[in-house]
Scaffold this active site. Structure first.
Site, PDB file in Angstrom:
ATOM      1  N   GLY A 118     -18.192  22.498   8.386  1.00  0.00           N
ATOM      2  CA  GLY A 118     -19.021  23.530   8.993  1.00  0.00           C
ATOM      3  C   GLY A 118     -19.327  23.195  10.441  1.00  0.00           C
ATOM      4  CD  GLN A 151     -22.636  21.283  14.847  1.00  0.00           C
ATOM      5  OE1 GLN A 151     -22.323  22.179  14.076  1.00  0.00           O
ATOM      6  NE2 GLN A 151     -22.429  20.020  14.551  1.00  0.00           N
ATOM      7  CB  CYS A 153     -24.332  16.534  11.369  1.00  0.00           C
ATOM      8  SG  CYS A 153     -24.409  17.744  12.708  1.00  0.00           S
ATOM      9  CG  LEU A 154     -18.218  17.951  12.541  1.00  0.00           C
ATOM     10  CD1 LEU A 154     -17.479  19.250  12.846  1.00  0.00           C
ATOM     11  CD2 LEU A 154     -17.234  16.804  12.345  1.00  0.00           C
ATOM     12  CG  HIS A 197     -26.187  21.011   8.082  1.00  0.00           C
ATOM     13  ND1 HIS A 197     -26.449  19.666   7.924  1.00  0.00           N
ATOM     14  CD2 HIS A 197     -25.481  21.112   9.246  1.00  0.00           C
ATOM     15  CE1 HIS A 197     -25.934  19.002   8.944  1.00  0.00           C
ATOM     16  NE2 HIS A 197     -25.334  19.853   9.755  1.00  0.00           N
ATOM     17  CD  GLU A 198     -23.011  23.915   9.968  1.00  0.00           C
ATOM     18  OE1 GLU A 198     -23.305  23.871  11.169  1.00  0.00           O
ATOM     19  OE2 GLU A 198     -22.471  22.964   9.363  1.00  0.00           O
ATOM     20  CG  HIS A 200     -26.516  22.628  13.874  1.00  0.00           C
ATOM     21  ND1 HIS A 200     -26.834  21.505  14.598  1.00  0.00           N
ATOM     22  CD2 HIS A 200     -25.723  22.207  12.854  1.00  0.00           C
ATOM     23  CE1 HIS A 200     -26.260  20.448  14.016  1.00  0.00           C
ATOM     24  NE2 HIS A 200     -25.593  20.844  12.964  1.00  0.00           N
TER      25      HIS A 200
HETATM   26  C1  QAP Z   1     -22.559  20.100   7.464  1.00  0.00           C
HETATM   27  O1  QAP Z   1     -20.910  18.699   8.343  1.00  0.00           O
HETATM   28  C2  QAP Z   1     -22.775  19.602   6.068  1.00  0.00           C
HETATM   29  O2  QAP Z   1     -20.014  11.885  10.353  1.00  0.00           O
HETATM   30  C3  QAP Z   1     -21.143  20.027   7.955  1.00  0.00           C
HETATM   31  O3  QAP Z   1     -17.540  11.007  10.966  1.00  0.00           O
HETATM   32  C4  QAP Z   1     -22.280  18.379   5.646  1.00  0.00           C
HETATM   33  O4  QAP Z   1     -18.712  19.018   8.514  1.00  0.00           O
HETATM   34  C5  QAP Z   1     -23.506  20.325   5.205  1.00  0.00           C
HETATM   35  C6  QAP Z   1     -18.114  14.882   9.577  1.00  0.00           C
HETATM   36  C7  QAP Z   1     -22.500  17.948   4.353  1.00  0.00           C
HETATM   37  C8  QAP Z   1     -23.718  19.893   3.928  1.00  0.00           C
HETATM   38  C9  QAP Z   1     -23.200  18.710   3.483  1.00  0.00           C
HETATM   39  C10 QAP Z   1     -19.168  14.012   9.743  1.00  0.00           C
HETATM   40  C11 QAP Z   1     -16.835  14.438   9.901  1.00  0.00           C
HETATM   41  C12 QAP Z   1     -18.300  16.250   9.118  1.00  0.00           C
HETATM   42  C13 QAP Z   1     -18.970  12.723  10.193  1.00  0.00           C
HETATM   43  C14 QAP Z   1     -19.645  18.250   8.580  1.00  0.00           C
HETATM   44  C15 QAP Z   1     -17.693  12.286  10.526  1.00  0.00           C
HETATM   45  C16 QAP Z   1     -16.624  13.133  10.376  1.00  0.00           C
HETATM   46  C17 QAP Z   1     -19.498  16.839   8.952  1.00  0.00           C
HETATM   47 CO    CO Z   2     -24.386  19.731  11.691  1.00  0.00          CO
END
Ligand code: QAP
Ligand code: CO
Length: 180
Positions: A46, A51, A92-93, A134-135, A138
């Site tokens: 996501g 971001q 989170c990215l 979560h999004e 943001h």
């Molecule tokens: C939000 O997050 C989310 O640390 C989206 O090294 C995540 O796509 C909502 C990511 C989990 C609910 C549950 C994070 C990729 C991706 C990192 C993501 C990383 C590489 C996060």
């Molecule tokens: Co995020």
């Protein structure tokens, strides 16, 4: 098509409140395409426009196994359908390599527009419910680590700094292939 730069915690620009999208025009469609490409490139599930420093109410997501089902939410409104909150391990990215549990309602109603400007009105549970909340955060300048203790927030800040430094070093190495 372009891979956009993702802002990293604690960049103050991540605190900007997103404005509604007025028209789903060609500029927005290009931004959507670029955000989806950016999300796949970073191996995320996501991404909110905030971001990538575009302060518009726009979210892309892909929860499919084969990463072939992108979803787009424009001007989303999310309403909890249950009072009870459930913990879920989030990442989170914008906060690379930091993961922790956050409690949120696990059933919500999502009202939004899709990439064609058509109305979406759906109930979501599980990962979709967690991810859209979560999004949405943001778009309101909120980051998942805000829900954690001050100690964990400080650790997250240090960790991100460290990860970015390592990534920068690796990029330098790539740019100078004679340095074997
Ligand atoms: C939000 O997050 C989310 O640390 C989206 O090294 C995540 O796509 C909502 C990511 C989990 C609910 C549950 C994070 C990729 C991706 C990192 C993501 C990383 C590489 C996060
Ligand atoms: Co995020």
């Amino acid at each position: 098509m372009a891979v956009l730069n993702i802002l990293s915690y604690p960049d103050p620009r991540l605190r900007t409140i997103a404005a509604p999208v007025k028209q789903v025009d060609d500029n927005i469609k290009t931004l959507i395409t670029d955000m989806i490409e950016t999300m796949y490139d970073a191996e995320g599930i996501g991404l909110a426009a905030s971001q990538v420093d575009e302060h518009l109410q726009l979210i892309v997501m892909d929860l499919s196994e084969n990463k072939d089902t992108p979803m787009v939410f424009i001007n989303p409104k999310v309403t909890p359908l249950v009072e009870e909150k459930q913990p879920y391990e989030e990442g989170c990215l914008s906060v690379p390599e930091v993961y922790d549990k956050v409690e949120r309602p696990n059933k919500v109603r999502i009202e939004a527009l899709d990439e064609n400007g058509d109305a979406i009105d759906q109930e979501a549970e599980g990962l979709l419910a967690v991810c859209i909340q979560h999004e949405m955060d943001h778009l309101n300048g909120v980051i998942f680590v805000d829900y954690l203790s001050n100690l964990k927030q400080n650790r997250a800040r240090d960790k991100v700094k460290k990860v970015l430094k390592i990534r920068e070093k690796n990029l330098e190495k790539q740019a100078q292939p004679s340095n074997v």
